[in-house]
Design an enzyme around this catalytic site. Structure first.
Site, short mmCIF file in Angstrom:
data_model
loop_
_atom_site.label_atom_id
_atom_site.label_comp_id
_atom_site.label_asym_id
_atom_site.label_seq_id
_atom_site.Cartn_x
_atom_site.Cartn_y
_atom_site.Cartn_z
N LYS A 99 -2.51 29.15 121.82
CA LYS A 99 -1.31 28.76 122.55
C LYS A 99 -1.43 27.31 123.05
O LYS A 99 -0.54 26.50 122.87
CB LYS A 99 -1.10 29.73 123.71
CG LYS A 99 0.14 29.46 124.53
CD LYS A 99 0.35 30.58 125.55
CE LYS A 99 1.42 30.19 126.54
NZ LYS A 99 1.69 31.23 127.53
N GLU A 146 -13.63 27.66 122.70
CA GLU A 146 -14.14 28.48 121.61
C GLU A 146 -13.37 28.24 120.32
O GLU A 146 -13.94 28.01 119.25
CB GLU A 146 -14.04 29.98 121.97
CG GLU A 146 -14.94 30.44 123.09
CD GLU A 146 -14.29 30.33 124.46
OE1 GLU A 146 -13.39 29.47 124.64
OE2 GLU A 146 -14.68 31.11 125.35
N GLY A 164 -0.27 34.95 126.58
CA GLY A 164 -1.25 35.14 125.50
C GLY A 164 -1.42 36.60 125.11
O GLY A 164 -1.33 36.96 123.93
N ARG A 165 -1.64 37.48 126.09
CA ARG A 165 -1.91 38.88 125.77
C ARG A 165 -0.66 39.65 125.36
O ARG A 165 -0.73 40.82 125.02
CB ARG A 165 -2.62 39.56 126.94
CG ARG A 165 -1.90 39.41 128.27
CD ARG A 165 -2.82 39.75 129.43
NE ARG A 165 -2.22 39.47 130.73
CZ ARG A 165 -2.22 38.27 131.31
NH1 ARG A 165 -2.75 37.24 130.70
NH2 ARG A 165 -1.66 38.11 132.50
N GLU A 187 -6.31 42.01 132.50
CA GLU A 187 -5.98 40.61 132.77
C GLU A 187 -4.64 40.51 133.49
O GLU A 187 -4.39 39.58 134.25
CB GLU A 187 -5.95 39.80 131.47
CG GLU A 187 -6.26 38.35 131.67
CD GLU A 187 -6.47 37.58 130.38
OE1 GLU A 187 -7.60 37.12 130.15
OE2 GLU A 187 -5.52 37.45 129.60
N HIS A 233 -18.91 62.95 121.57
CA HIS A 233 -20.36 63.13 121.43
C HIS A 233 -21.11 62.10 122.24
O HIS A 233 -22.30 61.88 122.01
CB HIS A 233 -20.74 63.08 119.95
CG HIS A 233 -20.08 64.18 119.19
ND1 HIS A 233 -20.66 65.41 119.00
CD2 HIS A 233 -18.85 64.24 118.63
CE1 HIS A 233 -19.81 66.19 118.33
NE2 HIS A 233 -18.70 65.50 118.10
N LYS A 280 -13.92 28.90 132.67
CA LYS A 280 -13.69 27.88 131.65
C LYS A 280 -14.10 26.51 132.17
O LYS A 280 -14.75 25.73 131.49
CB LYS A 280 -12.19 27.83 131.26
CG LYS A 280 -11.72 28.97 130.37
CD LYS A 280 -10.30 28.67 129.85
CE LYS A 280 -9.76 29.82 129.02
NZ LYS A 280 -8.43 29.57 128.46
C1 G6Q Z 1 -4.09 35.82 127.66
C2 G6Q Z 1 -5.03 34.90 128.23
C3 G6Q Z 1 -6.16 34.49 127.31
C4 G6Q Z 1 -5.76 33.54 126.20
C5 G6Q Z 1 -7.01 32.93 125.59
C6 G6Q Z 1 -6.71 32.02 124.44
O1 G6Q Z 1 -3.11 36.23 128.22
O2 G6Q Z 1 -4.39 33.80 128.76
O3 G6Q Z 1 -6.81 35.60 126.74
O4 G6Q Z 1 -5.01 34.19 125.23
O5 G6Q Z 1 -7.72 32.23 126.58
O6 G6Q Z 1 -5.88 30.98 124.82
P1 G6Q Z 1 -5.20 30.06 123.76
O7 G6Q Z 1 -4.29 30.87 122.92
O8 G6Q Z 1 -4.50 28.98 124.53
O9 G6Q Z 1 -6.32 29.49 122.90
#
Ligand code: G6Q
Length: 537
Positions: free
Chosen positions: A203, A209, A264-265, A350, A381, A501
């Site tokens: 996003k 990462e 994001g989620r 989250e 199990h 972060k």
């Molecule tokens: C989701 C969070 C988080 C996010 C990641 C990746 O709601 O904000 O999990 O999706 O940190 O972020 P980017 O898509 O910006 O790389």
């Protein structure tokens, strides 16, 4: 929780604690039917819960006292309900299948942009699937690697696995998220550069990462194909950040956008779903969106006592805030849903893992539960022992599909028998008398007795399809939204993620600098020193 809400929660608890689940069934022959509801291809049996009609009525009053109906409208109509980030929350617009729908943000209808991106994604997915889109050397794409993390990874991973029966089997999909170089290295060992498409899903296009993995993948590709120009045919971006995408070196003609009003989620139905669309094709992807949309409409219009997301949310709050249950377990009896608990974990924890209420004060109630789970029957199990006979109350959602995509003998009957039997055992347990009647030796009776009265919901669909998967996702999204509203917290920000972060950047410079700053606490300084010594710095 204000007094009015606390009053309804108390009333629900009073009614709930009068009888056990076993007694509730004995008292009401129509209980199973009465405490079931259906929507968008999903049947919910919530009769194996500690609620009678009185308790459910009080819970519905709790939702009403939280202005849930108005809050739902505020979300669907694009009000900036994500106040701490000053953003609308409109993942529902992404799957609004009404061709005449208008959804306004800042006085502008967002639907034409939503439809335009979907159409572009569809054309691109068609081209990759048909071989029309070729790699730099003219070879067909056979490997797709999605590089993203968190919300830009968990949804695609979960849905690509879930919809495997609908996927083009000649294409192979990989998902790289971890900044651990092993993740990327092991993936690159399995793909061929000339036949690989990388989707960089981020996003913000600044996430450490993802950007690190993307840069490494790019260097690998350029080195193997020997030409910088190859990037244009092997890298596409999914992002809201055009400038950052261009700065990374991806042509913005190869970029699929989404918008800041998609969390994001909650972003799987946005361009973040590109890998899924390539896998299952645009028509199946349209069915996936339709499934989400059906559940959206149900949530927006159904009365609360027939509303699946609302019912699940209220029961969850009864257990977390009435009974003090700290965790909640998601148990899909479908191997294709193996990653669903992990997806849900992010969505819930989250969103509602918050301790400040919407007015900025510390909360006075339990917020999001600790969420976990594994596919059945594997869990049976391992950790089910604790759910059956441990000291913690762990409400569970069992998820099952009546038909399998892979019928082999009677395996599916056995799978479903296990699901149903577990809910029965958890609710009804086994008394000491029943043990004795079975001939259990007296000294073993205490160990072989099950208290029962352990609450479960069962969600059943006919078959796991793009449509039912979409509906299932939307069901849980709206459950979590409802809980956020009732608990009076903001569900759509995630400030807790930011601190780590920022700190990681400072630590990184101390790992690599000629002389570390020594400005951390004694423990962190010691770990940094040990690491530096081990790698010879
Ligand atoms: C989701 C969070 C988080 C996010 C990641 C990746 O709601 O904000 O999990 O999706 O940190 O972020 P980017 O898509 O910006 O790389």
């Amino acid at each position: 929780m204000n007094d009015e809400k606390a009053k309804w929660l108390d009333a629900a608890m009073t009614a709930s604690s009068k009888k056990t689940i076993k007694e509730l069934f004995a008292a009401d022959p129509r209980r199973a039917k009465r405490f079931s509801a259906e929507a968008a291809g999903w049947f919910l049996d919530y009769s194996k819960n500690r609620v009678d009609r009185k308790a459910m009525k009080a819970l519905v009053r709790l939702a009403e006292a939280s202005n849930l109906r108005e809050e739902i409208e505020r979300m669907f109509t694009g009000e900036k309900i994500n106040r701490t980030e000053n953003r609308a929350v409109l993942h529902t617009a992404l799957r609004n299948c009404d061709p005449a729908a208008k959804v306004m943000v800042d006085g502008r209808d967002v639907m034409p942009d939503v439809r335009a991106v979907l159409a572009r994604m569809g054309d691109f997915a068609d081209a990759v699937r048909s071989g029309g889109w070729r790699g730099h050397t003219g070879r067909r794409i056979r490997f797709v690697v999605n590089i993203g993390i968190g919300g830009s990874d968990l949804g695609p991973v979960m849905a690509n696995l879930a919809l495997t029966p609908y996927a083009k089997r000649s294409l192979r999909f990989f998902f790289v998220s971890n900044v651990d170089s092993t993740h990327l290295a092991e993936t690159l060992r399995q793909v061929k550069p000339a036949e690989t498409l990388f989707i960089i899903a981020s996003k913000t296009f600044t996430t450490q990462e993802t950007m690190s993995n993307a840069a490494a993948a790019r260097a690998w590709l350029v080195e193997r194909l020997g030409d910088e120009a190859a990037v244009a045919k092997h890298f596409v971006a999914v992002s809201t950040a055009e400038k950052e995408v261009a700065a990374f070196g991806i042509d913005t003609a190869n970029m699929f956008v989404f918008w800041d009003w998609v969390g994001g989620r909650y972003s799987l139905p946005s361009a973040i779903g590109l890998s899924l669309m390539i896998a299952i094709g645009r028509n199946n992807y349209a069915k996936f969106l339709k499934g989400c949309w059906k559940m959206d409409r149900h949530f927006r219009t159904a009365r609360f006592d027939r509303n699946l997301p609302v019912i699940l949310a209220l029961l969850g709050i009864l257990y977390s805030n009435g009974y003090g249950a700290e965790t909640y377990c998601c148990l899909p009896y479908d191997q294709y849903l193996a990653r669903f608990p992990a997806y849900l974990q992010q969505m819930d924890m989250e969103s509602n893992g918050k301790s400040t209420d919407r007015s900025g004060k510390p909360v006075d109630c339990a917020t999001g539960p600790i969420e976990w789970g594994e596919p059945g029957t594997n869990g049976q199990h391992s950790f089910y022992q604790l759910i059956h006979q441990g000291t913690h109350l762990i409400p569970c959602d069992f998820i099952g599909c009546c038909r399998t995509h892979n019928p082999i003998g009677d395996l599916h009957d056995k799978l479903m028998a296990n699901l149903f039997a577990q809910t029965e055992a958890l609710a009804f347990g086994k008394t000491a008398e029943e043990c004795r009647a079975e001939g259990v030796p007296e000294d073993l009776v205490p160990f072989r007795t099950f208290e029962g009265n352990r609450p479960t919901n069962t969600l059943l669909c006919k078959e796991l399809t793009p449509e039912t998967l979409g509906a299932l996702i939307a069901l849980y999204e709206h459950k979590i939204f409802t809980q956020g509203i009732v608990l009076d917290i903001f569900s759509f920000d995630q400030w807790g993620v930011q601190l780590g972060k920022v700190l990681a950047k400072g630590v990184l410079s101390d790992l690599t600098a000629a002389t570390p700053s020594g400005r951390h606490d004694a423990s962190t300084n010691q770990l940094i020193a040990r690491y530096r010594a081990a790698v010879g710095r």
